[in-house]
Design a protein around this motif. Sequence first.
Motif, PDB file in Angstrom:
ATOM      1  N   PHE A   1      32.291  24.216  86.372  1.00  0.00           N
ATOM      2  CA  PHE A   1      31.054  23.449  86.202  1.00  0.00           C
ATOM      3  C   PHE A   1      30.535  23.701  84.799  1.00  0.00           C
ATOM      4  O   PHE A   1      30.403  24.853  84.371  1.00  0.00           O
ATOM      5  CB  PHE A   1      30.026  23.897  87.247  1.00  0.00           C
ATOM      6  N   ARG A   2      30.277  22.644  84.058  1.00  0.00           N
ATOM      7  CA  ARG A   2      29.772  22.767  82.687  1.00  0.00           C
ATOM      8  C   ARG A   2      28.392  22.131  82.596  1.00  0.00           C
ATOM      9  O   ARG A   2      28.176  21.038  83.128  1.00  0.00           O
ATOM     10  CB  ARG A   2      30.729  22.118  81.697  1.00  0.00           C
ATOM     11  N   GLN A   3      27.490  22.811  81.906  1.00  0.00           N
ATOM     12  CA  GLN A   3      26.113  22.300  81.793  1.00  0.00           C
ATOM     13  C   GLN A   3      25.488  22.802  80.489  1.00  0.00           C
ATOM     14  O   GLN A   3      25.691  23.952  80.101  1.00  0.00           O
ATOM     15  CB  GLN A   3      25.274  22.771  82.977  1.00  0.00           C
ATOM     16  N   GLU A   4      24.723  21.936  79.841  1.00  0.00           N
ATOM     17  CA  GLU A   4      24.067  22.353  78.604  1.00  0.00           C
ATOM     18  C   GLU A   4      22.912  23.301  78.921  1.00  0.00           C
ATOM     19  O   GLU A   4      22.098  23.025  79.798  1.00  0.00           O
ATOM     20  CB  GLU A   4      23.546  21.141  77.830  1.00  0.00           C
ATOM     21  N   ARG A   5      22.852  24.396  78.185  1.00  0.00           N
ATOM     22  CA  ARG A   5      21.761  25.357  78.306  1.00  0.00           C
ATOM     23  C   ARG A   5      21.188  25.636  76.921  1.00  0.00           C
ATOM     24  O   ARG A   5      21.803  25.324  75.900  1.00  0.00           O
ATOM     25  CB  ARG A   5      22.251  26.661  78.935  1.00  0.00           C
ATOM     26  N   VAL A   6      20.019  26.266  76.899  1.00  0.00           N
ATOM     27  CA  VAL A   6      19.364  26.623  75.640  1.00  0.00           C
ATOM     28  C   VAL A   6      19.720  28.062  75.286  1.00  0.00           C
ATOM     29  O   VAL A   6      19.522  28.975  76.082  1.00  0.00           O
ATOM     30  CB  VAL A   6      17.834  26.466  75.754  1.00  0.00           C
ATOM     31  N   GLY A   7      20.255  28.238  74.086  1.00  0.00           N
ATOM     32  CA  GLY A   7      20.686  29.558  73.659  1.00  0.00           C
ATOM     33  C   GLY A   7      19.724  30.209  72.675  1.00  0.00           C
ATOM     34  O   GLY A   7      18.530  29.889  72.639  1.00  0.00           O
ATOM     35  N   GLN A   8      20.246  31.100  71.873  1.00  0.00           N
ATOM     36  CA  GLN A   8      19.435  31.822  70.890  1.00  0.00           C
ATOM     37  C   GLN A   8      18.790  30.855  69.911  1.00  0.00           C
ATOM     38  O   GLN A   8      19.420  29.900  69.446  1.00  0.00           O
ATOM     39  CB  GLN A   8      20.311  32.831  70.140  1.00  0.00           C
ATOM     40  N   ASP A   9      17.519  31.095  69.625  1.00  0.00           N
ATOM     41  CA  ASP A   9      16.735  30.267  68.700  1.00  0.00           C
ATOM     42  C   ASP A   9      16.663  28.805  69.132  1.00  0.00           C
ATOM     43  O   ASP A   9      16.468  27.903  68.311  1.00  0.00           O
ATOM     44  CB  ASP A   9      17.305  30.356  67.282  1.00  0.00           C
ATOM     45  N   GLY A  10      16.828  28.561  70.428  1.00  0.00           N
ATOM     46  CA  GLY A  10      16.694  27.204  70.957  1.00  0.00           C
ATOM     47  C   GLY A  10      17.913  26.324  70.765  1.00  0.00           C
ATOM     48  O   GLY A  10      17.860  25.123  71.063  1.00  0.00           O
TER      49      GLY A  10
END
Length: 279
Positions: free
Chosen positions: A126-135
């Motif tokens: 399952f692949r999904q966009e997430r928010v990482g470091q510094d947005g």
Amino acid sequence: MNANVIGSYEQLEEIIEREGIDKIVVALADRRGVLPVEVLLSCKLRGVKVEDVATFYEQVSGKIMLENLRPSWMVFSEDFTISPLTRALKRLQDIVLALVGGVLALPLAILVAICIRLDSRGPVLFRQERVGQDGEPFTLIKFRSMKVGAEATTGPIYAEADDPRITRVGRIIRRMRLDELPQLVNVLNGDMSFVGPRPERRFFVEQFEKDIPYYTRRMSVKPGVTGWAQVKYPYGATAEDAAEKLRLDLYYVKNMSSIFDLFIILQTVKIVLLGQGAR
């Protein structure tokens, strides 16, 4: 709750002597013109430890006291400063743990993949966009634990207890956190760390940014496969839960170290073995 008043500021030294007190916690909401500086200084010179309530709260709870957090304190304090050396050591630790963990978990990951394929239609991963470091956005990889098109009619929502969208195998791997094994690839890619705040979807990040002060501060470090908030706080899906987890995430950011990371990893292993995983 009513406090038990045992004396006034003027009697503080007498009370300390009588009660054998070795620590004073100052919990005044507004200190301007009312803080008994001379008395507290006298107590400190006598060997009595004097602490701010926010510091005391942090020590006993492992959380940051959001109510007392001020922008000026975050600007001038060195507590939230992460040195290049600390970041480099953390990255090295992440690579080593991800490689070792990946090799050890490979047979189990293959078994999980087979079970997912046999249990329900759809891709194994399952692949999904997430928010990482510094947005910055990145693509999170997990083993699929829900039916295909689970949010087609609802839009983005958190999983609930006994969520009908979760498959039979999905329920097992979520409880044991085996669905997160592919995130080791995210760690190797540098999108995630082994330990850090939970990576959220932008939909929820934008909501929490409006309602919760300092929410974006948790994104000053890479999100983690596990984290301080994940091991200390149960699964939650409300703004109140997000605020409580933010207290824990900020405590982690402030106190981030290799030793702290290893402690969190050991706590995670304990939780997995006891079957106290996420929904």
